[in-house]
Design an enzyme around this catalytic site. Structure first.
Site, mmCIF file in Angstrom:
data_model
loop_
_atom_site.group_PDB
_atom_site.id
_atom_site.type_symbol
_atom_site.label_atom_id
_atom_site.label_comp_id
_atom_site.label_asym_id
_atom_site.label_seq_id
_atom_site.Cartn_x
_atom_site.Cartn_y
_atom_site.Cartn_z
ATOM 1 N N ARG A 267 5.844 -8.499 4.825
ATOM 2 C CA ARG A 267 4.665 -8.868 4.039
ATOM 3 C C ARG A 267 3.869 -7.596 3.766
ATOM 4 N NH1 ARG A 267 0.462 -8.636 7.744
ATOM 5 N NH2 ARG A 267 0.924 -9.407 9.836
ATOM 6 N N HIS A 271 -2.069 -10.403 7.295
ATOM 7 C CA HIS A 271 -1.560 -11.696 7.761
ATOM 8 C C HIS A 271 -2.259 -12.836 7.016
ATOM 9 C CE1 HIS A 271 -0.093 -14.795 10.452
ATOM 10 N NE2 HIS A 271 -1.337 -15.171 10.688
ATOM 11 N N TYR A 281 -2.335 -1.825 12.850
ATOM 12 C CA TYR A 281 -1.111 -2.005 13.633
ATOM 13 C C TYR A 281 0.160 -1.625 12.876
ATOM 14 C CZ TYR A 281 -1.284 -6.493 11.101
ATOM 15 O OH TYR A 281 -1.377 -7.462 10.127
#
Length: 369
Positions: A267, A271, A281
């Site tokens: 992706r 999120h 991250y």
């Protein structure tokens, strides 16, 4: 007592993991690397699949903008997963059922859910969950992994009715760590129900990398424990995803039971739009590496080489998407706002708790003014 002196359980594990080579048809340059596996798609079907992928990328961009404007509520970006989502849906038939996770809105839209209802779902409006007759989809599941158990049940129902249809569900790599995931695939495997279980491994469960969720080398191998034929596929390759899903559907309607599919994808966005920052991250190097595998770029090169796709055709799809999205959001805006009493009526078919009854009467009086 059995003699375990010569047993080497790690050898068995490695033998299983070595079986899961990633299935691929198109490489990153859009060249066919597995001619024998090419699916039987007409030129018109190839163009239609590409059109849906381009349309959905625009839908994702506009949905992010609408969310930032406060015109949508919950939204999980989909860019990068178009091949995984849309090529798998493209392999289905109208009578098949889709049980989506919250990132899987594109599949149910292309399966027949009106776009304005998808927007209303994002806003938490109950009308967004009112699926039109003949559209075989459930509302996106917010509880991670719960759709796997539901899919086992729907598939068993189709089986008992003797219908030539399948139940298909999706979750992410994080969903494979849920107990519902194992219960769902085990139940369907035991009854040989017509189900297709798809894990879209986009590498991160929110901010947790896949390697910290499980010691297994692949998620695909987890299907073996439930007796499911399992496959690892390049989720950025539309042709490969279509081919494995089509085969899984044929197995299911022929009474051969469920299939488990892991699509290796990525992706590109956060999120969800609820404050997630992927730069905390994910490194720019990882993003760049996966950008080279973009499913739209890969499929575009393939179609251009066949003389089936042009910049003009793509621009036509983009403009159509923008116009239809504009119309759909206006329809969503025109839907009467959900009342608190409607929410409570939908939640409680029978008697409400006494404290909620008091609140209900208060809101009912306010709404009548």
């Amino acid at each position: 007592m059995a003699n375990t002196t010569n047993l080497d359980p790690t050898k068995t594990l490695h033998e299983i993991e070595e079986k899961f080579e990633m299935f691929q048809i198109l490489n990153e340059e859009g060249k066919i690397v597995n001619e024998a596996a090419m699916p039987d798609l007409t030129d018109d079907e190839l163009v239609e699949l590409m059109s849906r992928m381009v349309y959905t990328r625009i839908l994702d961009q506009r949905s992010i903008s609408l969310n930032r404007q406060g015109r949508l509520g919950f939204y999980a970006p989909t860019a990068g997963q178009e091949a995984s989502q849309l090529a798998s849906q493209f392999a289905l038939e109208k009578e098949d059922w889709i049980l989506p996770g919250y990132r899987d809105v594109p599949q149910i839209v292309w399966h027949g859910l009106p776009l304005e209802k998808a927007f209303l779902f994002s806003r938490g409006h109950f009308v967004g969950n009112q699926v039109p007759e003949g559209v075989n989809v459930l509302a996106p599941q917010i509880i991670i992994g719960a759709q796997y158990i539901q899919t086992a049940g729907v598939a068993l129902g189709l089986q008992k009715r003797g219908e030539k249809a399948v139940a298909v569900t999706y979750t992410g790599d994080g969903g494979s760590s849920q107990g519902d995931f194992y219960e769902g695939i085990n139940f369907a495997g035991a009854f040989k129900s017509p189900a297709i279980f798809i894990v879209q491994n986009n590498q991160f469960a929110i901010s947790t990398p896949r390697e910290l969720q499980t010691a297994a080398k692949t998620i695909a191998q987890k299907g073996i424990a439930a007796g499911l034929p399992s496959v690892l596929v390049d989720g950025m390759d539309a042709l490969a995803v279509y081919a494995v899903t089509k085969q899984a559907r044929e197995r299911a309607i022929n009474g051969e039971g469920p299939t488990f599919i892991e699509t290796m994808c990525y992706r590109y966005g956060p999120h969800t739009m609820a404050g997630d920052d992927p730069t905390r991250y994910r490194t720019s190097d990882i993003d760049s590496e996966w950008a080279k595998k973009d499913p739209l770029v890969r499929f575009r090169k393939f179609l251009e080489d066949k003389g089936l796709w042009t910049e003009e055709k793509e621009n036509e799809v983009i403009e159509r998407a923008k116009e239809e999205i504009k119309v759909a959001i206006k329809k969503a805006d025109a839907t009467p706002k959900q009342k608190v009493t409607e929410l409570m009526d939908n939640m409680y078919k029978g008697d409400m708790p006494f404290n909620l009854k008091e609140q209900y009467e208060i809101y009912k009086e306010k709404e009548s003014k």
